[in-house]
Design an enzyme around this catalytic site. Structure first.
Site, mmCIF file in Angstrom:
data_model
loop_
_atom_site.group_PDB
_atom_site.id
_atom_site.type_symbol
_atom_site.label_atom_id
_atom_site.label_comp_id
_atom_site.label_asym_id
_atom_site.label_seq_id
_atom_site.Cartn_x
_atom_site.Cartn_y
_atom_site.Cartn_z
ATOM 1 N N ASP A 40 0.675 10.331 -3.016
ATOM 2 C CA ASP A 40 0.363 10.776 -1.655
ATOM 3 C C ASP A 40 -0.604 11.965 -1.700
ATOM 4 O O ASP A 40 -1.658 11.962 -1.028
ATOM 5 C CB ASP A 40 1.692 11.179 -0.977
ATOM 6 C CG ASP A 40 1.586 11.317 0.528
ATOM 7 O OD1 ASP A 40 0.508 11.045 1.080
ATOM 8 O OD2 ASP A 40 2.597 11.700 1.153
ATOM 9 N N SER A 123 8.056 4.298 -4.400
ATOM 10 C CA SER A 123 9.415 4.847 -4.610
ATOM 11 C C SER A 123 9.777 5.125 -6.070
ATOM 12 O O SER A 123 10.877 5.607 -6.329
ATOM 13 C CB SER A 123 10.506 3.929 -4.019
ATOM 14 O OG SER A 123 10.550 4.046 -2.618
ATOM 15 N N GLY A 125 8.504 7.240 -8.233
ATOM 16 C CA GLY A 125 8.270 8.586 -8.743
ATOM 17 C C GLY A 125 9.409 9.500 -8.316
ATOM 18 O O GLY A 125 10.559 9.317 -8.712
#
Ligand code: ADP
Length: 178
Positions: A40, A123, A125
């Protein structure tokens, strides 16, 4: 299309998703869509501040859903943000929610007739989803979607570590041999 033909529409790449020349990249976001760490953070840094500006107007994304924005300074035209589940041991619908992330992201890409889309290991990490299970879900949801949809033509699973790359390769091999 047979499963073998469908697998030809899936590619594995090792590296940084922000560098890929694809029409859409998927962001493993959090439900606020206001940025975070990991992939992100990398996507926001590469896309530039305009991305966060647009994300602020979106108003969040419940876990399992997906939202589309422009890609700004990324090579990709679109970013598809999806909020993956945090792994709590498996009894809180984590697997279903991860499957929904893939389906909803693919649906948005299909609606824009996206030819190539790249997914990180959503999901896997900070959210601690077990990689092996996540990879199986990624393949089964993607193959199920490709079977019924012309777009996206190609789906790329991007690994950022050797361990995840190995899991993707093993699953691909297993599906080819079936
Ligand atoms: P989540 O909070 O959904 O677990 P993370 O960003 O922590 O999201 O991790 C998701 C996956 O993305 C991990 O497998 C991590 O290694 C990978 N990742 C991190 N940075 C990048 C990048 N630049 N390109 C591709 N994958 C990345």
């Amino acid at each position: 299309m047979s499963n073998l033909d469908l697998i030809e529409r899936i590619e594995l790449i090792y590296g940084d998703i922000t560098k890929l020349e694809v029409e859409a990249v998927v962001n493993a976001a959090n439900s606020t869509l206001l940025g975070g760490g990991g992939v992100d953070g990398a996507i926001h840094r590469a896309a530039g501040p305009e991305l966060l500006k647009e994300c602020r107007t979106v108003g969040g994304c419940p876990t399992g859903e997906a939202r589309l924005t422009k890609g700004y300074n990324l090579p990709a035209k679109y970013v598809i943000h999806t909020a993956g589940p945090v792994w709590h041991g498996g009894n809180q619908r984590e697997e279903q929610l991860l499957a929904e992330c893939y389906r909803n992201s693919l649906q948005l890409a299909s609606a824009k007739a996206v030819k190539k889309i790249a997914f990180p290991a959503i999901s896997c990490g900070v959210y601690r989803f077990p990689l092996e299970r996540a990879v199986k879900i990624a393949f089964s949801e993607t193959l199920g979607f490709l079977k019924n949809n012309r777009y996206p033509e190609v789906v790329i699973f991007v690994s950022f570590g050797e361990k995840s790359y190995r899991y993707y390769q093993e699953e691909m091999q297993r599906l080819r041999l079936r």
